[in-house]
Design a protein around this motif. Structure first.
Motif, mmCIF file in Angstrom:
data_model
loop_
_atom_site.group_PDB
_atom_site.id
_atom_site.type_symbol
_atom_site.label_atom_id
_atom_site.label_comp_id
_atom_site.label_asym_id
_atom_site.label_seq_id
_atom_site.Cartn_x
_atom_site.Cartn_y
_atom_site.Cartn_z
ATOM 1 N N ARG A 97 0.846 -1.200 0.000
ATOM 2 C CA ARG A 97 0.000 0.000 0.000
ATOM 3 C C ARG A 97 0.881 1.250 0.000
ATOM 4 N NH1 ARG A 97 -5.202 1.664 3.838
ATOM 5 N NH2 ARG A 97 -5.907 3.330 2.422
ATOM 6 N N PRO A 98 0.724 2.144 -0.989
ATOM 7 C CA PRO A 98 1.551 3.361 -1.035
ATOM 8 C C PRO A 98 1.254 4.283 0.146
ATOM 9 C CG PRO A 98 0.491 2.933 -3.155
ATOM 10 C CD PRO A 98 -0.154 2.026 -2.158
ATOM 11 N N ILE A 99 2.302 4.928 0.636
ATOM 12 C CA ILE A 99 2.188 5.839 1.766
ATOM 13 C C ILE A 99 2.528 7.253 1.317
ATOM 14 C CG2 ILE A 99 3.029 6.441 4.066
ATOM 15 C CD1 ILE A 99 1.513 3.829 4.030
ATOM 16 N N VAL A 100 1.579 8.169 1.477
ATOM 17 C CA VAL A 100 1.799 9.597 1.244
ATOM 18 C C VAL A 100 1.947 10.240 2.623
ATOM 19 C CG1 VAL A 100 0.871 11.713 0.249
ATOM 20 C CG2 VAL A 100 0.409 9.502 -0.853
ATOM 21 N N LEU A 101 3.064 10.906 2.853
ATOM 22 C CA LEU A 101 3.427 11.338 4.208
ATOM 23 C C LEU A 101 3.413 12.846 4.377
ATOM 24 C CD1 LEU A 101 4.644 10.692 7.055
ATOM 25 C CD2 LEU A 101 6.904 10.831 5.968
ATOM 26 N N ALA A 138 -7.155 13.469 -0.100
ATOM 27 C CA ALA A 138 -6.822 12.058 0.101
ATOM 28 C C ALA A 138 -7.948 11.120 -0.290
ATOM 29 C CB ALA A 138 -6.426 11.819 1.561
ATOM 30 N N ALA A 139 -9.175 11.645 -0.356
ATOM 31 C CA ALA A 139 -10.304 10.808 -0.802
ATOM 32 C C ALA A 139 -10.081 10.313 -2.225
ATOM 33 C CB ALA A 139 -11.609 11.593 -0.712
ATOM 34 N N GLY A 140 -9.243 11.008 -2.981
ATOM 35 C CA GLY A 140 -8.981 10.630 -4.363
ATOM 36 C C GLY A 140 -7.578 10.117 -4.609
ATOM 37 N N PHE A 141 -6.904 9.620 -3.566
ATOM 38 C CA PHE A 141 -5.540 9.107 -3.712
ATOM 39 C C PHE A 141 -5.501 7.644 -4.150
ATOM 40 C CE2 PHE A 141 -3.174 12.178 -0.575
ATOM 41 C CZ PHE A 141 -3.424 13.227 -1.434
ATOM 42 N N GLY A 142 -6.616 7.108 -4.608
ATOM 43 C CA GLY A 142 -6.647 5.698 -4.998
ATOM 44 C C GLY A 142 -6.482 4.808 -3.785
ATOM 45 N N ASP A 143 -5.587 3.818 -3.889
ATOM 46 C CA ASP A 143 -5.399 2.913 -2.757
ATOM 47 C C ASP A 143 -4.320 3.414 -1.792
ATOM 48 O OD1 ASP A 143 -3.239 2.529 -4.411
ATOM 49 O OD2 ASP A 143 -3.241 0.341 -4.242
ATOM 50 N N ALA A 144 -3.778 4.595 -2.016
ATOM 51 C CA ALA A 144 -2.734 5.132 -1.141
ATOM 52 C C ALA A 144 -3.313 5.610 0.185
ATOM 53 C CB ALA A 144 -2.002 6.280 -1.832
ATOM 54 N N ALA A 145 -2.497 5.532 1.213
ATOM 55 C CA ALA A 145 -2.864 6.041 2.536
ATOM 56 C C ALA A 145 -2.141 7.354 2.787
ATOM 57 C CB ALA A 145 -2.498 5.036 3.616
ATOM 58 N N LEU A 146 -2.864 8.343 3.292
ATOM 59 C CA LEU A 146 -2.249 9.580 3.756
ATOM 60 C C LEU A 146 -1.944 9.407 5.237
ATOM 61 C CD1 LEU A 146 -1.402 12.571 3.573
ATOM 62 C CD2 LEU A 146 -3.803 13.181 3.993
ATOM 63 N N LEU A 176 2.160 10.886 -9.657
ATOM 64 C CA LEU A 176 3.478 10.449 -9.206
ATOM 65 C C LEU A 176 3.450 8.997 -8.731
ATOM 66 C CD1 LEU A 176 4.899 13.546 -7.304
ATOM 67 C CD2 LEU A 176 6.018 12.331 -9.170
ATOM 68 N N LEU A 177 2.386 8.620 -8.050
ATOM 69 C CA LEU A 177 2.311 7.251 -7.543
ATOM 70 C C LEU A 177 2.108 6.235 -8.663
ATOM 71 C CD1 LEU A 177 0.154 7.707 -4.306
ATOM 72 C CD2 LEU A 177 2.620 7.267 -4.449
ATOM 73 N N SER A 178 1.437 6.644 -9.720
ATOM 74 C CA SER A 178 1.146 5.694 -10.813
ATOM 75 C C SER A 178 2.277 5.594 -11.830
ATOM 76 C CB SER A 178 -0.148 6.102 -11.526
ATOM 77 O OG SER A 178 -0.006 7.378 -12.149
ATOM 78 N N ASP A 179 3.189 6.570 -11.838
ATOM 79 C CA ASP A 179 4.282 6.585 -12.809
ATOM 80 C C ASP A 179 5.561 6.111 -12.106
ATOM 81 O OD1 ASP A 179 6.260 7.160 -14.671
ATOM 82 O OD2 ASP A 179 5.338 9.041 -15.317
ATOM 83 N N GLU A 180 5.795 4.810 -12.143
ATOM 84 C CA GLU A 180 6.919 4.239 -11.400
ATOM 85 C C GLU A 180 8.269 4.763 -11.899
ATOM 86 O OE1 GLU A 180 6.845 0.034 -11.053
ATOM 87 O OE2 GLU A 180 4.761 -0.042 -10.400
ATOM 88 N N LYS A 181 8.389 4.939 -13.201
ATOM 89 C CA LYS A 181 9.656 5.410 -13.768
ATOM 90 C C LYS A 181 9.962 6.828 -13.300
ATOM 91 C CE LYS A 181 12.107 6.000 -18.162
ATOM 92 N NZ LYS A 181 12.014 5.845 -19.652
ATOM 93 N N CYS A 215 11.620 7.285 5.941
ATOM 94 C CA CYS A 215 12.160 6.387 4.910
ATOM 95 C C CYS A 215 11.185 5.280 4.525
ATOM 96 C CB CYS A 215 13.473 5.773 5.390
ATOM 97 S SG CYS A 215 14.855 6.929 5.423
ATOM 98 N N SER A 216 10.136 5.083 5.314
ATOM 99 C CA SER A 216 9.191 4.015 5.004
ATOM 100 C C SER A 216 8.002 4.499 4.175
ATOM 101 C CB SER A 216 8.687 3.364 6.295
ATOM 102 O OG SER A 216 7.923 4.269 7.073
ATOM 103 N N ALA A 217 7.995 5.775 3.796
ATOM 104 C CA ALA A 217 6.919 6.323 2.963
ATOM 105 C C ALA A 217 7.332 6.303 1.490
ATOM 106 C CB ALA A 217 6.578 7.739 3.405
ATOM 107 N N ASP A 218 6.393 6.709 0.622
ATOM 108 C CA ASP A 218 6.642 6.721 -0.821
ATOM 109 C C ASP A 218 6.642 8.118 -1.419
ATOM 110 O OD1 ASP A 218 6.504 3.706 -1.500
ATOM 111 O OD2 ASP A 218 4.692 4.037 -0.303
ATOM 112 N N LEU A 219 6.006 9.074 -0.726
ATOM 113 C CA LEU A 219 5.845 10.422 -1.259
ATOM 114 C C LEU A 219 5.727 11.366 -0.074
ATOM 115 C CD1 LEU A 219 5.411 11.542 -4.214
ATOM 116 C CD2 LEU A 219 2.973 11.584 -3.680
ATOM 117 N N GLY A 220 6.312 12.576 -0.188
ATOM 118 C CA GLY A 220 6.253 13.535 0.902
ATOM 119 C C GLY A 220 5.506 14.802 0.507
#
Length: 286
Positions: free
Chosen positions: A107-111, A129-137, A248-253, A178-183
Motif C-alpha cells: 500500500r503506497p504511503i503519502v506522508l 486524500a479521498a482521491g488518492f486511490g489505494d494510497a494512505a495519507l 506520481l504514484l502511478s508513474d513508477e519510472k 524512509c518508510s513512505a513513498d511520497l512527501g
C-alpha cells in the motif's frame, strides 16, 4: 538575537558588554501569519525592528527572498543567507509506518510530518486524500489543529484513507520518513514568512528519497525545480493535490527518477555543508 522578540534585550546586552551583535531574522517576524490581520501590532514590531536593526553588526536570514526583502525594507547590505537545513542522514531500509499502522506491504504511503497547524494545508490534504486511490495519507506529529483534523477525517468517512501517528522522538523520525513513498510540503502562504519559507521537512524527505509535492512559492519552487525532485502546486488547490499525487504514484519510472534526484540533492542540502557560513561570519567579528 534569535528573531525580533529577542533583539531589544540583545541590543542592550551587546552595548553594555561592548560585544558585536548578530541578528538572526529566522521567522521574518513582521510577516508572520499571526500578524496579517493585526495592523497595529504589526506596525509596532515593524517600527521596533527598523529602530533596532541599525544597531546590529550582521544580519542572518534563512532564504534569498527574505534577505532581499530585509535589504529593500531597511537598506541593509551583506545579509547572510543561512538556510536551516537538517543534519545529513543516509537513507535506511524501513517499513515502520506500515508496521505501526498494520498496513499491507504494497500500500503506497503519502506522508506529512510536522506540526498540525492551521496554515500547514492539512485540511486540504485530507480532503484530497479521498482521491488518492489505494494510497494512505499518514500524518505524523501533533499540534493545535489535531482534534479538528481527526474530526474532519471522521466526518468525511476517511478513516481507511487517512491515518495519524503521534509525534515521535526526533532521532526516530528518519526511520518513519524512509518508510513512505511520497512527501507533502504544502504549507499555505498566509503571510510572507510562510510564503518565503523553506521548511526542514522538504530536505528530510529528500534524505529519505521521497519525491515531494510542495507549494509553488518562490523558495520551495526554486529548490524543487533545480533538483527535479518532484512537483510544486497551489497548496489550496485540492484537485491539483489529488492529481499530482496520483500521477506520481502511478508513474513508477518518474517516481524512481525523482527518488534518486532526492538522494542526490540531499548530498548538498544539509547542515554540515551550510554551517561553514556561520563560522566564517563569526570569524569576521573578532
Amino acid at each position: 538575537a534569535h528573531d525580533l522578540d529577542a533583539l531589544w534585550p540583545a541590543v542592550r546586552a551587546a552595548r553594555r558588554l561592548r560585544r558585536p551583535l548578530v541578528y538572526d531574522s529566522h521567522e521574518f517576524w513582521i510577516e508572520q501569519s499571526s500578524l496579517v490581520n493585526r495592523p497595529l501590532v504589526r506596525s509596532f514590531w515593524s517600527l521596533l525592528e527598523r529602530h533596532l536593526i541599525k544597531r546590529v553588526d550582521r544580519v542572518i536570514t534563512v532564504s534569498q527572498s527574505i534577505a532581499e526583502s530585509l535589504t529593500t525594507r531597511y537598506g541593509l547590505g551583506g545579509v547572510v543567507i543561512l538556510r536551516n537545513f537538517p543534519l545529513f542522514r543516509e537513507k535506511v531500509q524501513s517499513d515502520l509506518i506500515r508496521e505501526t499502522l498494520d498496513l499491507p506491504a504494497n500500500r503506497p504511503i503519502v506522508l506529512y510530518q510536522g506540526g498540525f497547524l492551521t496554515e500547514n494545508g492539512l485540511r486540504e490534504q485530507i480532503e484530497a486524500a479521498a482521491g488518492f486511490g489505494d494510497a494512505a495519507l499518514v500524518l505524523i506529529g501533533d499540534g493545535p489543529s489535531e482534534k479538528a483534523l481527526k474530526e474532519q477525517v471522521r466526518a468525511g468517512g476517511l478513516q481507511d484513507r487517512v491515518y495519524f501517528i503521534d509525534r515521535v522522538p526526533f532521532h526516530q523520525l528518519h526511520d518513519y520518513t524512509c518508510s513512505a513513498d511520497l512527501g507533502l510540503c504544502l504549507i499555505k502562504g498566509a503571510g510572507k514568512s510562510f510564503y518565503y519559507s523553506l521548511p526542514n521537512k522538504l530536505f528530510e524527505y529528500m534524505m529519505a528519497g521521497l519525491p515531494v509535492v510542495a507549494s509553488n512559492f518562490p523558495e520551495m519552487q526554486r529548490v524543487v525545480s533545480k533538483t527535479d525532485t518532484g512537483v510544486t502546486i497551489d497548496p489550496t488547490d485540492i484537485d491539483a493535490i489529488r492529481q499530482q499525487v496520483t500521477q506520481l504514484l502511478s508513474d513508477e519510472k518518474r517516481r524512481a527518477a525523482c527518488s534518486q534526484a532526492c538522494l542526490d540533492a540531499a548530498q548538498h542540502y544539509h547542515w554540515e555543508r551550510e554551517a561553514g557560513q556561520l563560522t566564517d561570519l563569526y570569524s569576521t567579528l573578532g
